[in-house]
Enzyme design. Structure first.
Site, short mmCIF file in Angstrom:
data_model
loop_
_atom_site.label_atom_id
_atom_site.label_comp_id
_atom_site.label_asym_id
_atom_site.label_seq_id
_atom_site.Cartn_x
_atom_site.Cartn_y
_atom_site.Cartn_z
N ASP A 29 0.83 -1.21 0.00
CA ASP A 29 0.00 0.00 0.00
C ASP A 29 0.87 1.26 0.00
O ASP A 29 2.02 1.24 0.44
CB ASP A 29 -0.92 -0.03 1.24
CG ASP A 29 -2.10 0.92 1.09
OD1 ASP A 29 -2.37 1.39 -0.04
OD2 ASP A 29 -2.76 1.19 2.11
N HIS A 46 2.54 3.37 -8.78
CA HIS A 46 2.32 1.95 -9.13
C HIS A 46 3.52 1.43 -9.94
O HIS A 46 4.00 0.32 -9.73
CB HIS A 46 1.04 1.77 -9.95
CG HIS A 46 -0.21 2.17 -9.22
ND1 HIS A 46 -0.46 1.79 -7.93
CD2 HIS A 46 -1.29 2.90 -9.61
CE1 HIS A 46 -1.64 2.28 -7.54
NE2 HIS A 46 -2.16 2.96 -8.56
N LEU A 140 10.37 -20.86 -4.60
CA LEU A 140 9.33 -19.99 -4.02
C LEU A 140 8.03 -20.05 -4.82
O LEU A 140 8.04 -20.05 -6.05
CB LEU A 140 9.86 -18.54 -4.03
CG LEU A 140 8.91 -17.45 -3.54
CD1 LEU A 140 8.78 -17.49 -2.02
CD2 LEU A 140 9.39 -16.07 -3.99
#
Ligand code: IPE
Ligand code: IPE
Ligand code: MG
Length: 263
Positions: A29, A46, A140
């Site tokens: 955020d 962004h 991962l």
């Protein structure tokens, strides 16, 4: 090839393999606030946030974490201006194409959770392609939560379970916590051990409500575009120092209490 930290490298970073979380979930955020503080349009935040994603994904892989789940777009984010959503879809599409090489080099498997019917077709097609290409990787698991909402996920699970009960495939008495977990988008994944939120907000914003039951929470004021491997390790260090009890007592306390309970 996957570049994993050795135990001594981890130690020099203040980390220890057996004190690391298996699964970290992040609410990324503060992109808008980062941009505003620099007089830039929101989309610049962004865009810059993609570099943070890359940094944290690589660090998670180097630390040998099993899973990293990133909240990229919430069900509620569709309330945003169409242009911002358009640009976010473009960034997603570019990211899943551009990262293929790195994901393969590092043995990372890309998965995703969330609704797919509202995503832009081109972005969805490239996302699915990257999922397929990386499906055989055993390092991962990078899970992107896109158009994800935990309540929506739970409603879907309830409907699926009810349908099975109605069809006689399952008995009501057989419904357990495991049944519910197995019908969520995250089926098969371990619950997050650590949940990080950047940009200071102390809320979960409809993220993994079921799965976060016993996650440790770590919130930083740093905006996502400024969050890199260094801040990620800070969260891992905080996690290592936590004492997780899952409703019980600390092991040493449990032993002494059971002795005194006998008197
Ligand atoms: C997080 O940054 C990214 C998404 C929700 C897509 P924000 O866009 O929410 O940034 P702030 O909260 O407005 O600063
Ligand atoms: C949560 O951030 C969603 C993502 C990071 C994708 P928001 O910025 O949408 O959350 P609120 O609106 O502050 O709760
Ligand atoms: Mg926000």
């Amino acid at each position: 090839m996957e570049q994993r930290y050795s135990d001594s490298e981890l130690a020099s970073l203040g980390l220890k393999a057996d004190r690391l979380p298996g699964h970290v979930a992040i609410i990324m955020d503060g992109n808008g606030r980062w941009a505003r503080s620099r007089g830039l349009p929101r989309i610049e935040g962004h865009r810059r946030g993609v570099a943070s994603v890359r940094s944290v994904v690589e660090e998670a892989a180097r630390c040998g974490l099993r899973q990293l789940t990133l909240y990229c777009l919430s069900s509620e984010n569709w309330k945003r201006p169409p242009l911002e959503l358009e640009l976010l879809m473009g960034l997603l599409k570019r990211f899943v194409v551009a990262e293929r090489k790195l994901l393969m080099e590092q043995g990372i498997r890309l998965t995703s959770i969330g609704r797919t019917d509202r995503l832009h077709k081109g972005a969805l097609a490239e996302l699915q392609k990257t999922r397929e290409i990386t499906a055989g990787n055993s390092g991962l698991n990078l899970c992107l939560a896109i158009d994800y909402g935990a309540r929506d996920e739970i409603v879907t699970a309830v409907k699926d379970i009810a349908t099975k009960v109605r069809a006689g495939e399952m008995k009501i008495e057989e419904i357990s916590e495991e049944t519910i977990s197995a019908h969520l988008g995250t089926a098969g994944s371990p619950d997050p051990d650590l949940m990080i939120r950047t940009a200071g907000e102390m809320r979960v914003s409809n993220f993994l409500l079921w799965q976060l039951s016993y996650a440790e929470l770590w919130v930083t004021d740093v905006f996502w575009p400024d969050f890199r491997d260094e801040q990620f390790r800070e969260a891992l260090k905080s996690f290592a120092a936590r004492d997780r009890r899952f409703g019980g007592l600390k092991p040493e306390l449990a032993a002494s209490q059971s002795e005194s309970a006998q008197h």
